[in-house]
Design an enzyme around this catalytic site. Structure first.
Site, PDB file in Angstrom:
ATOM      1  CB  THR A 130      -0.887   0.095   1.230  1.00 56.65           C
ATOM      2  OG1 THR A 130      -1.880  -0.891   1.053  1.00 56.65           O
ATOM      3  CG2 THR A 130      -1.704   1.406   1.335  1.00 56.65           C
ATOM      4  CD  GLN A 141      -2.151 -11.856  -4.755  1.00 62.49           C
ATOM      5  OE1 GLN A 141      -1.578 -12.888  -4.057  1.00 62.49           O
ATOM      6  NE2 GLN A 141      -2.751 -11.036  -3.873  1.00 62.49           N
ATOM      7  CB  SER A 146       3.383  -6.699  -0.064  1.00 60.48           C
ATOM      8  OG  SER A 146       3.283  -6.556   1.425  1.00 60.48           O
ATOM      9  CB  CYS A 163      -7.953  -4.558   1.186  1.00 56.79           C
ATOM     10  SG  CYS A 163      -6.184  -5.044   1.272  1.00 56.79           S
TER      11      CYS A 163
END
Length: 380
Positions: free
Chosen positions: A72, A179, A199, A325
């Site tokens: 994010t 992803q 991430s 999310c």
């Protein structure tokens, strides 16, 4: 009761070797990486090793990696940083209707600040059209942000083709690869990518750590102010233990990527075949051809997603209706709306299954059996 975790796209369990590495660093290396004494140098060494490994994993240079708190922050840093730095060249941005909310909500904020955003539509497999991109591209376009692989349906976007279209144009190319990183082979130079977000917790690393790749000739305005860490691009004392764990997760993912890809694709086929054998009616949301190997989104006509999720959880099976999310949200998936329209029944009956290194064939078979039982019961 045996519990089965098929929600690895939401987050993945940390690999035992990652935990071991982090514990070692937390026990032995507490120095501030900015300190010049031996304690600081020991901490800095872990950062340097990790930065080199992360850069190498995408064909980048070490000084092009900025550590962040996760995907994010990396997405926000890319969008707001480029918008502020290049607004003198234009105030037009292109993205897609199926991006993660870290991108979509950032774009909505930028619209309030006077930027114009074009949201590209997708087809029923979730892919954008290169023709639509070319049509949307303008002389004053400064940024194009298109995700690498979709977190809800797994669809892979034509990243290399987008990079080719943007070659020679002033627009900077950002991709949210959160992803896809670790399961797809990536090269920022081959694909002409300028910024890329990652991430750690999606690849069996710790939560709270990620990175933004920033091509060396691209400028972005910083979002966090304080010290001069990360070459003055992101202030704050670095999270050394998590960065070391991230490094370990990247090494493991790279060494095992092709085997994992084949295993996950096998899980997809196995789940589909088991449901077909039992006469269960379903449709695939997305495409098996252009798709992340570990994400499978299925629509089950005549069912309700809330009932399915509740019954699967009671049976010990963890899956989701899409992005973690938006868990608990009563709003339909914006990804499925973009793919099928607001009136589609798929918005109310679609389930995402996602696999990881702990997933086994036996778990897939057991999950298929439970899905069959639940659907039969719900349809009575």
């Amino acid at each position: 009761m045996e519990r089965i975790y098929l929600d690895h796209a939401a987050t993945s369990p940390m690999h035992p070797k990652v935990i071991e590495k982090m514990l070692k660093v937390m026990k032995e290396t507490f120095g501030n990486p900015s300190s010049i004494h031996s304690f600081g140098r020991e901490a800095r060494h872990y950062l340097d090793l990790a930065r080199a490994a992360l850069a190498g994993s995408i064909g980048a240079k070490e000084n092009e990696i900025i550590f962040t708190s996760g995907g994010t922050e990396a997405d926000n840093m890319a969008l707001f940083g480029v918008a502020e730095s290049y607004q003198h060249k234009g105030r037009h941005i292109i993205t897609t209707q199926v991006e993660h909310h870290a991108v979509l909500h950032a774009c909505q904020k930028l619209e309030k600040q006077g930027f114009e955003v074009s949201y590209l539509p997708v087809d029923e497999t979730g892919r954008i059209s290169i023709a639509d991109l070319k049509s949307a591209l303008r002389d004053d376009t400064i940024l194009v942000s298109v995700m690498y692989g979709n977190n809800e349906v797994g669809t892979l976007q034509p990243i290399a083709e987008i990079g080719q279209v943007l070659e020679g144009h002033q627009a900077i190319f950002h991709t949210d690869a959160v992803q896809a990183y670790g399961v797809e082979k990536m090269d920022v130079n081959e694909s002409h990518i300028d910024l890329l977000s990652v991430s750690a917790h999606k690849i069996n690393g710790p939560k709270g750590i990620g990175f933004l790749y920033l091509r060396s000739n691209i400028k972005i305005a910083p979002r966090v102010f304080g010290g001069e860490q990360e070459r003055k691009r992101r202030a704050g004392t670095e999270n050394v233990a998590s960065i070391a764990g991230f490094h370990e997760a990247v090494v493991i993912a790279a060494a095992d990527r092709e085997r994992k890809r084949a295993k996950f694709q096998g899980f997809k086929r196995l789940l589909i075949e088991r449901l077909q054998d039992q006469g269960i009616e379903f449709a695939i949301n997305g495409s098996l051809e252009h798709s992340l190997p570990h994400v499978l989104n299925l629509s089950f006509p005549g069912t309700n997603v809330e009932s399915m999720l509740m019954n699967l959880d009671l049976a010990g099976i963890a899956v989701s209706s899409g992005s973690a999310c938006t868990a608990g949200s009563i709003e339909p998936s914006h990804v499925l709306v973009a793919m099928f329209g607001k009136g589609s029944e798929r918005l109310a009956n679609s389930i995402r299954f996602s696999f990881g290194f702990t997933t086994t064939e036996e778990e897939i078979i057991k999950a298929a059996e439970e899905i069959v039982k639940i659907i039969m019961r719900l349809k009575k």
